[in-house]
Design an enzyme around this catalytic site. Structure first.
Site, PDB file in Angstrom:
ATOM      1  N   HIS A 280      84.238  21.946 104.431  1.00 58.02           N
ATOM      2  CA  HIS A 280      85.390  22.690 104.934  1.00 58.02           C
ATOM      3  C   HIS A 280      85.728  22.284 106.367  1.00 58.02           C
ATOM      4  O   HIS A 280      86.879  21.972 106.689  1.00 58.02           O
ATOM      5  CB  HIS A 280      85.092  24.191 104.870  1.00 58.02           C
ATOM      6  N   GLU A 281      84.715  22.281 107.220  1.00 62.27           N
ATOM      7  CA  GLU A 281      84.953  21.928 108.617  1.00 62.27           C
ATOM      8  C   GLU A 281      85.361  20.469 108.770  1.00 62.27           C
ATOM      9  O   GLU A 281      86.162  20.127 109.642  1.00 62.27           O
ATOM     10  CB  GLU A 281      83.706  22.221 109.454  1.00 62.27           C
TER      11      GLU A 281
ATOM     12  N   HIS B 189      89.122  20.097 108.450  1.00 64.82           N
ATOM     13  CA  HIS B 189      89.834  20.356 109.706  1.00 64.82           C
ATOM     14  C   HIS B 189      89.664  19.188 110.676  1.00 64.82           C
ATOM     15  O   HIS B 189      90.625  18.719 111.295  1.00 64.82           O
ATOM     16  CB  HIS B 189      89.291  21.619 110.375  1.00 64.82           C
TER      17      HIS B 189
END
Length: 445
Positions: free
Chosen positions: A100-101, A104
């Protein structure tokens, strides 16, 4: 940002993984379907997951039952006796947070946007290193993670009007960065399902009458009265359990809970013969009955392997949309019944506990545990709440509606800071509560 709290949005599906030993896909013929943000000056990314269950696919009749049927209220984490399964589940959760990170981070990096931090966890730093002006860290509280931007960092030497600061980028660029974590989780979920289909095939199940007893706890009522692991409950008090379905387990549990100190007649299928056993439930502190068994649907699991690559995509797509539909439907039910669901929200301990149970069964379940958790995190993080990706997107939407005029910086920071604090406080509370509800912790106390 990603925060690991779990709600009904995925436990409904994850509980299926445990009780049927694999989550099961919708297939033809007789097979049936069973299947984020730290304010480090401008922050994006994070892991937020909520977990609670509505369908008692895997159930236990005692305080443990509440873990199986109510999803996380009153936890029984039997899987924690296996260190390997716990590590596997924790590894899955950590990997999903990193994915997920990374979504980004990559969305920013590839656009030339300045990034200052990449963190797994929140709070005090346990370990860190720096590379290319980015601080990579592991932090004390395993509630998710975040990617930090130097937009409003007073210690940054980057000019405030630098076009490569996230806050100075056009709306589309910012939306892409904030949405990238969710997109990464969705893609990762499909990749996991596709890998499962290619490596071990797609699990399908055939349901049979009755309720299976996979586990009997020693010294409790069922064990004392002669129930054995592997037994199939075919009837309760002369009422046949001839049908199949998710409610069958809860029906048996309800009879047990209503009958403390009173004999219950079970018709048991054991091997090639049927036996009748009277079991007298013990009484819980809340006055309900318990007999000390784990219950699950009576199903036979088999794997179907694709014949060619096109069939692999077909199987994967069908399973992906099926799991996505389950997550969305469960989340909807959570909000429609929020007064009943709020107490069943749990944190990373609960997630790992469920994952450990799944990991003990077989690799099929671990694949689907990871896929469902990815989808759950994606959906939860899109909610328009402060500290979640959806909250940041909501602020950008307000900016667009206002003709490109942002809300005052102080107001934005107050909104996001309050959301982050709420998430951390809630996460720590759930972490402590779920830990205290572990069986071995209760025994120590």
């Amino acid at each position: 940002m990603l925060t690991s709290l779990l709600s009904s949005s995925s436990s409904h599906t994850l509980v299926r993984l445990i009780n049927s030993k694999t989550p099961i896909s919708d297939f033809p013929l007789k097979y049936t379907a069973q299947l984020s943000k730290s304010v480090s000056h401008s922050v994006s990314g994070g892991s937020f997951s909520i977990f609670h269950s509505k369908n008692p696919f895997l159930s236990n009749d005692s305080g443990r039952e509440r873990f199986r049927t109510k999803a996380i209220a009153g936890l029984d984490f039997g899987g924690f006796e296996s260190a390997q399964s716990v590590l596997e589940a924790a590894g899955v959760l950590t990997g999903i947070i990193v994915v997920h990170e990374s979504g980004h981070f990559l969305a920013a990096y590839l656009q030339g946007i300045h990034v200052s931090k990449f963190a797994v966890g929140f709070g005090p730093i346990l370990a860190k290193f720096n590379a290319n002006n980015v601080e990579y860290s592991i932090r004390a509280f395993p509630l998710g993670g975040f990617v930090g931007f130097p937009d409003n960092d007073p210690d940054s030497d980057i000019p405030a009007d630098d076009v490569n600061l996230l806050k100075n980028r056009p709306i589309f660029d910012r939306v892409l960065v904030i949405s990238a974590g969710v997109i990464a989780n969705i893609i990762f979920a499909y990749v996991i399902i596709f890998a499962q289909v290619l490596s071990v095939g797609l699990p399908v199940q055939e349901a049979f009458p009755g309720v299976l007893v996979p586990e009997v706890r020693p010294y409790l009522a069922a064990s004392r009265d002669g129930v054995l692991p592997g037994d199939v409950i075919l009837a309760v008090n002369d009422i046949e359990l001839s049908k199949t379905g998710p409610n069958l387990v809860s029906e048996v549990v309800d009879v047990i809970k209503r009958s403390p100190g009173r004999n219950i007649l079970f018709k048991i299928g054991r091997g090639q013969q049927n036996v009748e056993i009277y079991v007298t439930p013990d009484e819980n502190s809340d006055g309900t009955g318990r007999i000390g068994v784990q219950l699950s649907p009576n199903v036979k699991i088999s794997n179907i392997k694709p014949k060619n690559i096109m069939e692999s995509f077909s199987y994967s797509g069908r399973e992906f949309w099926g799991l996505t539909s389950n997550v969305l439907d469960s989340l909807k039910q959570t909000f429609l019944n929020f007064s009943q669901s709020a107490s069943k929200v749990s944190g990373p301990v609960a997630i790992i506990a469920v994952g450990a149970e799944v990991a003990k069964s077989n690799i099929d379940g671990l694949f689907q545990f990871a896929a469902v958790l990815n989808l759950n995190l994606a959906v939860i993080n899109l909610l328009p709440l402060p500290a979640l990706d959806g909250g940041s997107l909501a602020l950008i939407l307000i900016e667009a509606v206002r003709g490109g005029r942002k809300l005052p910086l102080e107001l934005e920071q107050q909104i996001m800071s309050s959301g982050i604090m709420l998430v951390i406080v809630l996460g720590v509370f759930l972490l402590v509560r779920d830990t205290l509800n572990l069986d071995f912790i209760k025994d120590l106390l």
